[in-house]
Design a protein around this motif. Structure first.
Motif, mmCIF file in Angstrom:
data_model
loop_
_atom_site.group_PDB
_atom_site.id
_atom_site.type_symbol
_atom_site.label_atom_id
_atom_site.label_comp_id
_atom_site.label_asym_id
_atom_site.label_seq_id
_atom_site.Cartn_x
_atom_site.Cartn_y
_atom_site.Cartn_z
ATOM 1 N N MET A 1 12.441 72.584 42.479
ATOM 2 C CA MET A 1 13.260 71.396 42.435
ATOM 3 C C MET A 1 12.241 70.218 42.965
ATOM 4 S SD MET A 1 15.563 70.065 45.563
ATOM 5 C CE MET A 1 17.134 70.246 45.338
ATOM 6 N N THR A 2 12.236 69.255 42.059
ATOM 7 C CA THR A 2 11.351 68.211 42.218
ATOM 8 C C THR A 2 12.128 66.828 43.016
ATOM 9 O OG1 THR A 2 11.690 67.158 40.193
ATOM 10 C CG2 THR A 2 10.119 68.602 40.213
ATOM 11 N N LEU A 3 11.369 66.107 43.732
ATOM 12 C CA LEU A 3 12.382 65.097 44.442
ATOM 13 C C LEU A 3 11.917 63.834 43.825
ATOM 14 C CD1 LEU A 3 11.208 66.068 48.104
ATOM 15 C CD2 LEU A 3 13.271 66.577 46.929
ATOM 16 N N GLY A 4 11.134 63.741 43.043
ATOM 17 C CA GLY A 4 10.925 62.383 41.953
ATOM 18 C C GLY A 4 10.365 61.284 42.994
ATOM 19 N N ALA A 5 10.942 60.080 43.129
ATOM 20 C CA ALA A 5 10.617 59.183 43.856
ATOM 21 C C ALA A 5 10.413 59.344 45.476
ATOM 22 C CB ALA A 5 11.504 57.834 43.770
ATOM 23 N N MET A 6 11.011 60.462 45.838
ATOM 24 C CA MET A 6 11.060 60.744 47.367
ATOM 25 C C MET A 6 10.053 61.705 47.655
ATOM 26 S SD MET A 6 13.263 58.598 48.203
ATOM 27 C CE MET A 6 14.293 59.108 49.650
ATOM 28 N N ALA A 7 9.251 62.210 46.509
ATOM 29 C CA ALA A 7 8.559 63.258 46.937
ATOM 30 C C ALA A 7 7.434 62.927 48.046
ATOM 31 C CB ALA A 7 7.546 63.693 45.914
ATOM 32 N N GLY A 8 6.793 61.865 48.308
ATOM 33 C CA GLY A 8 6.197 61.504 49.517
ATOM 34 C C GLY A 8 6.807 61.004 50.793
ATOM 35 N N MET A 9 7.797 61.255 50.788
ATOM 36 C CA MET A 9 8.634 60.638 51.843
ATOM 37 C C MET A 9 8.305 61.561 53.386
ATOM 38 S SD MET A 9 10.658 58.285 52.944
ATOM 39 C CE MET A 9 12.058 57.592 52.467
ATOM 40 N N PRO A 10 8.450 62.745 53.241
ATOM 41 C CA PRO A 10 8.091 63.294 54.523
ATOM 42 C C PRO A 10 6.624 63.027 55.060
ATOM 43 C CG PRO A 10 8.978 64.994 52.978
ATOM 44 C CD PRO A 10 8.749 63.732 52.107
#
Length: 71
Positions: A1-10
């Motif tokens: 599962m990819t998070l797209g725009a939220m990938a770097g959020m953590p």
């Protein structure tokens, strides 16, 4: 599962929390020291007060960026 725009959020949240804490702690500490160094001037002169707050903000930004910017 990819998070797209939220990938770097953590990772961003992990760095932003401590960096903001350091910013506010450094700002308040530096501001208090500078105000104690020239208390009458800050109360009577808006330009001196602005210089104190600007200097405190600048030093606090450097301290916070030292945490949030990878070397």
């Amino acid at each position: 599962m990819t998070l797209g725009a939220m990938a770097g959020m953590p990772a961003m949240a992990a760095a932003a929390g401590p960096a903001h804490g350091v910013y506010f702690a450094a700002y308040e500490a530096i501001k208090r020291r500078l105000e104690r160094a020239m208390p009458a001037t800050c109360e009577e002169n808006a330009l001196a007060a602005a210089a104190v707050y600007s200097a405190a903000g600048g030093f606090a930004t450097v301290a916070a960026d030292a945490i949030s910017t990878p070397m």
